[in-house]
Design an enzyme around this catalytic site. Structure first.
Site: not given
Length: 338
Positions: A205, A260
């Site tokens: 992330k 992400k």
């Protein structure tokens, strides 16, 4: 790279032959997007018969549990396998220690119970992170200087994940990027008998600028007040580091891993899939959705072909599934095209 000479040269080999007709293009398609690839993120808020439009995400709404159930019925009918649930926490319930995150009667927990009771076949993925519950909008507990503390945050994340499992969540998805949290969550789930509760780890992330509309959606944008998450989310400059994060989370017990954001990081998706061959997911985040919608609403891009092309790119990169705010519309298109 493959030596093309072994396959023959033009005109014996004309690459356009197979592109001439629809049937041959279909026969040689290397990747395909289906409804089975879609996870639909949803935002839930308190009350009944409540819905709030999200200005920065046209077409996306926050909904109370009763209205969420109505939407879930449509999702099941469309064949979408799972939803990713994100609660909108009232300001009065936010705190420095994020106690509401693990309240068994909290909004997320009640939403999980309602969804699983009404639609047991619909997979429910819950977000394990503290930013919706902290007064400062960070994903963890901070010290006097504002630094997010790893160990105390990890303890609260374990409590949060366990409360979600008790509520009936099929998948808990730690998105906080604390070190060691996957192993701690897995150990507690095993100890408490939740041996089949899956972990979808947001392993890679990035500290991205594409999250802005999401923070509007969950009500944390105003809390973070210009702060950043650089000390725990990944530097967008780094690629090798993502592989170390993935390897660590798999070793600690993650069943699935997440990259992400999505489209700006498809190179990471490809590297993860090539190196680990594990279930790999990507999140087409709020900023990506907002950009698409702005261009679509202005007539600069054609909606269906551009949305479908973008999601197919996720599949080509190696993603097994995609979290996307377009999931419901895409499922409708796929059904129409059958």
């Amino acid at each position: 790279m493959t030596n093309t000479n072994q396959f023959g040269q033009y005109p014996a080999r004309r690459m356009r032959r197979m592109r001439k007709d629809d049937f041959s293009r279909r026969l040689m398609a290397e990747n395909q997007l289906t409804v089975n690839d879609l996870i639909y993120p949803v935002f839930v808020l308190e009350g009944e018969q409540q819905r709030e439009a999200i200005a920065s995400m046209p077409g996306v709404e926050r909904k109370s549990i009763d209205l969420l159930l109505e939407e879930a019925k449509e999702l099941v009918e469309l064949g979408i396998p799972a939803v990713a649930l994100f609660p909108v926490t009232p300001a009065s319930q936010k705190s420095l220690l994020a106690e509401e995150a693990y309240n068994d009667d909290g909004l997320a927990q009640r939403a999980v119970r309602a969804l699983k009771e009404a639609f047991p076949e619909l997979g429910v993925i819950t977000d394990v992170a503290l930013d919706p519950f902290t007064t400062h909008g960070q994903d963890g507990i901070i010290d006097e200087e504002g630094y997010v503390l790893n160990e105390v945050t990890k303890e609260i994340l374990v409590k949060q994940a366990l409360s979600h499992a008790r509520a009936g969540a099929d998948v808990v998805a730690p998105s906080d990027m604390m070190d060691g949290r996957v192993g701690a969550i897995r150990e507690e789930l095993e100890n408490q008998g939740f041996v089949n509760t899956r972990i979808l780890a947001y392993s890679a992330k990035y500290a991205s600028n594409y999250y802005g509309p999401f923070r509007d959606a969950v009500g944390s944008a105003g809390n973070i007040k210009g702060g950043n998450k650089y000390s725990y989310q990944m530097d967008p400059a780094n690629s090798d580091e993502a592989l170390h994060e993935i390897a660590q989370d798999i070793a600690e017990g993650a069943d699935m891993v997440m990259v992400k954001p999505g489209m700006p990081y498809l190179d990471i998706v490809r590297r993860v899939k090539d190196n680990f061959q594990v279930p790999t997911y990507a999140y087409q985040v709020s900023g990506e959705y907002a950009m698409h919608m702005a261009a679509i609403q202005n007539g600069w891009l054609a909606e269906k072909p551009c949305v479908m092309e973008g999601l197919l790119a996720f599949k080509r990169a190696g993603a097994d599934g995609i979290l996307t705010y377009f999931a419901k519309q895409v499922a409708r298109w796929l059904k129409q095209d059958q």
